[in-house]
Design a protein around this motif. Structure first.
Motif, PDB file in Angstrom:
ATOM      1  N   GLY A   1       0.193  -0.962  -0.169  1.00 49.05           N
ATOM      2  CA  GLY A   1       0.011   0.166   0.076  1.00 49.05           C
ATOM      3  C   GLY A   1       0.856   1.622  -0.227  1.00 49.05           C
ATOM      4  O   GLY A   1       0.820   2.081  -0.807  1.00 49.05           O
ATOM      5  N   ALA A   2       1.474   1.491   1.046  1.00 48.83           N
ATOM      6  CA  ALA A   2       2.993   2.623   0.851  1.00 48.83           C
ATOM      7  C   ALA A   2       3.470   2.465  -0.239  1.00 48.83           C
ATOM      8  O   ALA A   2       3.753   3.840  -0.555  1.00 48.83           O
ATOM      9  N   ILE A   3       4.004   1.397  -0.933  1.00 48.49           N
ATOM     10  CA  ILE A   3       4.731   1.382  -2.791  1.00 48.49           C
ATOM     11  C   ILE A   3       3.413   2.180  -2.883  1.00 48.49           C
ATOM     12  O   ILE A   3       4.214   3.201  -4.178  1.00 48.49           O
ATOM     13  N   GLY A   4       2.278   1.698  -3.159  1.00 47.29           N
ATOM     14  CA  GLY A   4       1.441   2.313  -3.863  1.00 47.29           C
ATOM     15  C   GLY A   4       1.075   3.448  -3.791  1.00 47.29           C
ATOM     16  O   GLY A   4       1.007   4.850  -5.163  1.00 47.29           O
ATOM     17  N   GLY A   5       1.156   4.474  -3.007  1.00 53.22           N
ATOM     18  CA  GLY A   5       0.793   5.776  -2.118  1.00 53.22           C
ATOM     19  C   GLY A   5       1.214   6.265  -3.262  1.00 53.22           C
ATOM     20  O   GLY A   5       1.530   7.587  -3.724  1.00 53.22           O
TER      21      GLY A   5
END
Lengths: 460, 174, 231
Positions: B107-111
């Protein structure tokens, strides 16, 4: 920017680093053809295995896992290093990182792609592999999240995606640079991949921000991924697998073999693309020192693992211990100690032998040694289950060896194609690093940490 | 009718001077175009107001979202299947913690990546700034400073200022 | 709901391997041949382990039939990524053949090494295919399998009891191995029923369970008491 003071002009540098993209030598086609043939052979062996059954491999009862899983850990291990090393070097502002990061990150992505194939190769019914994927389906079935194999699936995919992004985003400016220098289909190809990068200050600022966030996120992901691979073994109730230090032991081994393969890749790239001015002895010196440290760490972890097993002397644990150290796997065990410690340490410890060639020899030795370690872990334990009656032996067959050769060739092939199509040294980061180094009075001393504010250029 | 004038520069010092001159001549910041082949983030090139980014925030939002999915996916799946295995509880957070962690990171990478593309204005088609001919000089020289405007006199002033600051090549675009 | 269990009296076991043959016939186990067996691919759901005690000529063979222990805390179950093996409500360690994708993790994690993998597809030459048990499916290559406590016989006994409007009685279910044991070393039944033969025998002072220290809670109980005295 042009600066005629340096040994390399910007124009020369662009030509050096973009030449492989435009110019294709006969050696390239030869290498691709050779590697392609080995890949096809491996593919044929795999097809034979799928059609006939897993019995064509040497695995049996009790050694249900063999070369495939050993090589899986090995590839996941070398994949661990690239992005992790690059992220750590970026976060610590290591001044010598600039020519190293891209070739390291590419190793990660391709080693993961190849390593991720092994769980599928080893699957008894590979045509049902999609049952591992958690998605709503009409059968109403879900995977079992208690299983380390599902953790594997999540961890590998997260790391693969993260590493891909971490490789691709910093490549955008270089893709744009190539787009602006070439013609024809190449211009369209790189134009498409560059996503319209034009190099405005906002783009640069956001890129550096994204890289620094990703570097922070990717380090725990890399560590978790190899830990999950270790937990595949250590959650099992197996003698000499059920060990609490397995996760850090695997991570250390992963970094160890990862640095080794990075050095090997750098030596080859340096020779093939004539990058002597970019990959300098100082880089090999620094990576060699890092490798030396990991030799010692590896010995420490291995000793810790074997010492407590020997001292506890539980019969169930001693069976695989003896099998590895004194039994028929002893040549593998002592070979591993030789390859991982005895050979590389003197080479790397002495300044005189810590040359490019010295580093290459040590790294090749370590790569073999680490593969042996993975093999020992898998086969050494499985051959000696708790009930003595079930003890067994394992020897790989030609099918396993062909698939192993095919996957190694595939990894090299992917890397060759990548270094052909894309600049294997990050051009903009190299320029940035050179600019920062030029500001310093002592240029030849290894610079371990550079600018106080990353990305902020103060050049007059 | 928007017109553009672009100048190629070889040293950051010249480019900085050009930007200062343009600003002094009263040309609004948002009309000044800058491109470089290396990160050039001095205040002249990237004013403070353009440094504001929500990337960290969105990375955290992504992480929270990923964490929520990472929690609910295994818990829901295990409940739906409802099968006991190995004497472990059907919902075993020890085992699911790894899935939660991986999806949080994802999720952090996607964000981060989504915010990067949004804030950097990428992907952009067709690439707007220098022409193909000029880009060839630009990539080796390193910097472009330019002005876009709809008044002829602004462009003429900019042309003169860019030449004075040491532009190697000037290009006009319509 | 029954809790199925088995008692094997090692003092009665002669190592005749009738149980192994009966299991082959009942559960459609293939005969893999000498060559594959030498590679460690014997296709047996139950094996009779033989250990030697003493030195020649004062030597004696010890036999222990080992089959799936149907553990309550089975290490094989949680490692399966697709729930192909799980714990059924009767305490059986169930194996869903169709769901198995063949990771072989379960077999590795079984401390008793009783799981059997299908390394190849199996064929029965005519007319041997006529003797296949219609109640048991044929497994294809790439699947894991193991002793089921003859679950098809449990189902049949339950259906018969339902037809007759009664509960399953002790002795209604007999797995093939138990049925064929000439010395009646094996007893099968409901461990939750204190009066069943299996429960009575399980309370014996001679009772132990294999690798009990691992906490796997096996449902197979072994009896062994007589100290060997040199004849």
């Amino acid at each position: 920017m042009s600066d005629e003071t340096g040994s390399l002009t910007t124009r020369m540098m662009h030509e050096d680093l973009i030449r492989p993209v435009v110019f294709t030598g006969r050696r390239f086609y030869l290498a691709v053809a050779l590697l392609g043939l080995i890949v096809l052979w491996g593919l044929a062996a795999w097809g034979y295995q799928v059609r006939t059954g897993m019995g064509v491999a040497g695995i049996n009862s009790p050694v249900f896992w063999g070369v495939y899983i050993a090589t899986y850990i090995f590839f996941i291990g070398i994949s661990n290093a690239g992005t992790l090393i690059s992220a750590m070097l970026r976060l610590s502002h290591a001044g010598w990182r600039h020519p190293v990061t891209r070739c390291a990150e590419a190793i990660t992505v391709f080693a993961l792609m190849v390593g991720g194939m092994f769980p599928l190769i080893h699957l008894g019914r590979v045509w049902k592999f999609y049952w591992l994927i958690p998605y709503p389906n009409e059968r109403g079935l879900w995977p079992n999240f208690h299983s380390p194999l599902v953790w594997d699936f999540m961890a590998i995919n997260t790391y693969l995606l993260g590493s891909f992004v971490y490789l691709y985003l910093p490549m955008l400016p270089d893709l744009a640079l190539i787009r602006d220098r070439v013609n024809g289909w190449r211009r369209r190809f790189y134009g498409l991949l560059a996503l319209g990068w034009s190099g405005t200050p906002v783009e640069w600022h956001r890129l550096e921000k994204a890289i620094s966030i990703l570097a922070v996120v990717i380090i725990p992901v890399a560590i978790s991924m190899h830990s999950v691979v270790a937990w595949d073994f250590s959650v099992a109730l197996k003698p000499m697998w059920h060990s609490t230090i397995f996760a850090p032991y695997f991570v250390v081994g992963a970094l160890f073999s990862g640095i080794a393969i990075l050095i090997v890749a750098m030596v080859i790239l340096r020779r093939v693309f004539h990058l002597e001015a970019y990959l300098e002895p100082i880089h090999f010196n620094n990576l060699g020192l890092l490798l030396l440290m990991f030799c010692c760490l590896w010995l420490y972890f291995t000793f810790a693992e074997y010492l407590v097993t020997w001292y506890g002397h539980l019969p169930d644990e001693m069976a695989p211990f003896r099998f590895r150290v004194e039994g028929s796997l002893a040549p593998f065990f002592w070979g591993m100690v030789l390859m991982n410690f005895v050979i590389p340490v003197p080479i790397l410890a002495v300044r005189k032998t810590r040359t490019v060639t010295g580093c290459l020899v040590a790294s090749l030795s370590i790569l073999i040694g680490m593969w042996l370690e993975r093999y020992l872990i898998v086969v050494g334990t499985l051959s000696r289950p708790r009930l003595e009656f079930a003890w067994g032996h394992y020897a790989p067959t030609w099918v396993e060896m062909s698939i192993l050769a095919g996957t190694i060739a595939y990894f090299i092939l992917l890397y060759v194609l990548f270094s052909k199509l894309f600049p294997i040294i990050s051009i903009w980061e190299f320029k940035q690093g050179r600019r920062l180094r030029e500001r310093r009075p002592t240029r030849d001393v290894p610079v371990m940490a550079d600018e106080p504010f990353p990305g902020v250029m103060l050049d007059d | 009718m928007t017109e553009r004038v672009l100048g190629v520069f070889e040293t950051p010092a010249d480019a900085r001077r050009a930007v200062r001159e343009l600003v002094n001549a009263g040309i609004p910041r948002q009309n000044i175009i800058i491109c470089s082949t290396e990160p050039m983030l001095d205040p002249e090139f990237l004013p403070v107001e353009d440094r504001k980014t929500r990337m960290s925030l969105w990375a955290i939002v992504g992480a929270i979202l990923g964490c929520a999915i990472g929690y609910s996916l295994p818990v829901t799946a295990a409940r739906l299947m409802g099968l006991a295995s190995g004497g472990q509880p059907i919902v075993s957070l020890w085992a699911f913690a790894i899935v939660i962690f991986e999806l949080t990171a994802l999720g952090a990478i996607g964000g981060t990546v989504i915010t990067f593309f949004r804030e950097a204005g990428l992907p952009e088609r067709p690439r707007a700034i220098p022409s193909a001919e000029m880009a060839r000089t630009f990539v080796d020289a390193g910097l472009i400073v330019g002005v876009s405007g709809d008044r002829m006199e602004t462009i003429e002033i900019a042309d003169r200022l860019l030449r004075e600051a040491g532009a190697r090549e000037i290009e006009h675009q319509r | 709901m029954a809790k199925w269990g088995m008692v094997i009296d090692l003092d009665r076991c002669t190592g005749c391997e009738a149980c192994v043959i009966a299991c082959h016939a009942e559960n459609n186990l293939p005969i893999v041949g000498e060559e594959e067996s030498a590679k460690g691919r014997q296709h047996n759901w139950i094996r009779v382990e033989r250990y030697w005690e003493g030195e020649y000529p004062h030597i004696r063979a010890r036999f222990i039939p080992v089959l799936c222990q149907q553990c309550d805390h089975a290490p094989c179950e949680p490692v399966c990524p697709v729930y192909a093996t799980y714990h059924n409500p009767e305490g059986l360690n169930a194996q869903v053949y169709n769901r198995c994708i063949g990771t072989r993790f379960c077999a590795n994690n079984c401390p008793y090494t009783v799981r059997v993998f299908n390394w190849f597809d199996h064929h029965w030459e005519k007319p041997l295919d006529e003797q296949l048990n219609p109640d048991v499916s044929i497994r294809t290559r790439g699947m894991m399998e193991k002793c089921t406590f003859c679950i098809q016989r449990i189902h049949r006994a339950r259906h018969q009891a339902e037809d007759e409007g009664r509960d399953i009685r002790d002795g209604d279910v007999q797995p093939a191995c138990v049925q064929s044991c000439p010395t009646e070393a094996m007893v099968f039944g409901d461990l939750d029923d204190p009066d069943s033969r299996v429960s009575q025998r399980a309370r014996s002072r001679r009772a132990f369970r294999l690798l009990e220290e691992l906490g796997t809670e096996p449902s197979v109980i072994y009896l062994k008491g007589d100290e060997w005295v040199e004849p």
